[in-house]
Scaffold this motif. Structure first.
Motif, PDB file in Angstrom:
ATOM      1  N   SER A   1      -8.664   5.945  -5.664  1.00  0.00           N
ATOM      2  CA  SER A   1      -9.829   6.700  -6.132  1.00  0.00           C
ATOM      3  C   SER A   1     -10.889   5.807  -6.769  1.00  0.00           C
ATOM      4  O   SER A   1     -12.065   6.174  -6.805  1.00  0.00           O
ATOM      5  N   SER A   2     -10.505   4.635  -7.251  1.00  0.00           N
ATOM      6  CA  SER A   2     -11.478   3.747  -7.892  1.00  0.00           C
ATOM      7  C   SER A   2     -11.949   2.622  -6.979  1.00  0.00           C
ATOM      8  O   SER A   2     -12.858   1.884  -7.336  1.00  0.00           O
ATOM      9  N   ARG A   3     -11.363   2.502  -5.806  1.00  0.00           N
ATOM     10  CA  ARG A   3     -11.688   1.408  -4.883  1.00  0.00           C
ATOM     11  C   ARG A   3     -13.022   1.667  -4.193  1.00  0.00           C
ATOM     12  O   ARG A   3     -13.286   2.741  -3.699  1.00  0.00           O
TER      13      ARG A   3
ATOM     14  N   LEU B   1       0.880  -1.161   0.000  1.00  0.00           N
ATOM     15  CA  LEU B   1       0.000   0.000   0.000  1.00  0.00           C
ATOM     16  C   LEU B   1       0.920   1.215   0.000  1.00  0.00           C
ATOM     17  O   LEU B   1       1.783   1.335   0.872  1.00  0.00           O
ATOM     18  N   ASP B   2       0.750   2.114  -0.977  1.00  0.00           N
ATOM     19  CA  ASP B   2       1.629   3.282  -1.005  1.00  0.00           C
ATOM     20  C   ASP B   2       1.021   4.440  -0.207  1.00  0.00           C
ATOM     21  O   ASP B   2      -0.067   4.318   0.343  1.00  0.00           O
ATOM     22  N   LYS B   3       1.755   5.547  -0.147  1.00  0.00           N
ATOM     23  CA  LYS B   3       1.316   6.689   0.659  1.00  0.00           C
ATOM     24  C   LYS B   3      -0.003   7.278   0.168  1.00  0.00           C
ATOM     25  O   LYS B   3      -0.743   7.874   0.942  1.00  0.00           O
ATOM     26  N   GLN B   4      -0.315   7.114  -1.104  1.00  0.00           N
ATOM     27  CA  GLN B   4      -1.559   7.627  -1.661  1.00  0.00           C
ATOM     28  C   GLN B   4      -2.737   6.677  -1.431  1.00  0.00           C
ATOM     29  O   GLN B   4      -3.871   7.013  -1.742  1.00  0.00           O
ATOM     30  N   GLY B   5      -2.476   5.491  -0.912  1.00  0.00           N
ATOM     31  CA  GLY B   5      -3.536   4.523  -0.647  1.00  0.00           C
ATOM     32  C   GLY B   5      -3.794   3.559  -1.790  1.00  0.00           C
ATOM     33  O   GLY B   5      -4.773   2.808  -1.756  1.00  0.00           O
ATOM     34  N   ASN B   6      -2.943   3.568  -2.805  1.00  0.00           N
ATOM     35  CA  ASN B   6      -3.082   2.610  -3.904  1.00  0.00           C
ATOM     36  C   ASN B   6      -2.641   1.232  -3.424  1.00  0.00           C
ATOM     37  O   ASN B   6      -1.679   1.109  -2.678  1.00  0.00           O
ATOM     38  N   ILE B   7      -3.364   0.217  -3.855  1.00  0.00           N
ATOM     39  CA  ILE B   7      -3.074  -1.162  -3.454  1.00  0.00           C
ATOM     40  C   ILE B   7      -2.433  -1.903  -4.616  1.00  0.00           C
ATOM     41  O   ILE B   7      -2.883  -1.792  -5.760  1.00  0.00           O
ATOM     42  N   ILE B   8      -1.398  -2.676  -4.325  1.00  0.00           N
ATOM     43  CA  ILE B   8      -0.774  -3.544  -5.325  1.00  0.00           C
ATOM     44  C   ILE B   8      -1.039  -4.988  -4.923  1.00  0.00           C
ATOM     45  O   ILE B   8      -0.767  -5.385  -3.792  1.00  0.00           O
ATOM     46  N   LEU B   9      -1.622  -5.747  -5.854  1.00  0.00           N
ATOM     47  CA  LEU B   9      -1.912  -7.166  -5.651  1.00  0.00           C
ATOM     48  C   LEU B   9      -1.045  -8.007  -6.579  1.00  0.00           C
ATOM     49  O   LEU B   9      -0.833  -7.651  -7.739  1.00  0.00           O
ATOM     50  N   GLN B  10      -0.563  -9.133  -6.057  1.00  0.00           N
ATOM     51  CA  GLN B  10       0.186 -10.114  -6.852  1.00  0.00           C
ATOM     52  C   GLN B  10      -0.749 -11.242  -7.245  1.00  0.00           C
ATOM     53  O   GLN B  10      -1.704 -11.553  -6.525  1.00  0.00           O
ATOM     54  N   ASP B  11      -0.458 -11.892  -8.343  1.00  0.00           N
ATOM     55  CA  ASP B  11      -1.237 -13.044  -8.824  1.00  0.00           C
ATOM     56  C   ASP B  11      -2.729 -12.727  -8.847  1.00  0.00           C
ATOM     57  O   ASP B  11      -3.571 -13.530  -8.426  1.00  0.00           O
TER      58      ASP B  11
END
Length: 104
Positions: A84-86, A46-56
């Motif tokens: 913003s899209s979550r 999770l970055d400082k902007q709140g974006n989530i990175i998912l693997q697989d």
């Protein structure tokens, strides 16, 4: 002195939030976005902007009613989901863990 106390308390809150997010790493996470699609994958960061990175990650989306399957899926791999899209976010863990993570 007062500035140091404020800085210390804010750093303590940040480190507590970081520790909570670290508990999510490599957990299965289901993230819904505003257009109706869902992504299921392993939480990576999770970055400082709140974006989530998912693997697989696997994308799930509803198909037309004429299709035999109501959901269509496709494998994506590593993806970034902008905050913003979550619209929703669910973690695969016990009830006690979910309650402790509510403050994240």
């Amino acid at each position: 002195m007062e500035g140091q106390a404020e800085r210390s308390s804010s750093e303590g809150a940040k480190s507590e939030a970081v520790n909570r997010v670290r508990k999510l790493v490599h957990r299965r996470m289901l993230v819904g976005i505003k257009d109706g699609r869902f992504f299921l994958g392993n939480f990576h960061c999770l970055d400082k902007q709140g974006n989530i990175i998912l693997q697989d990650a696997v994308e799930y989306r509803s198909t037309r009613r004429s299709s035999p399957s109501p959901m269509e899926q496709r494998c994506l791999g590593l993806i970034l989901i902008p905050s913003s899209s979550r619209s929703s976010c669910h973690v695969d863990c016990s009830i006690e863990e979910q309650l402790s993570l509510l403050a994240v």
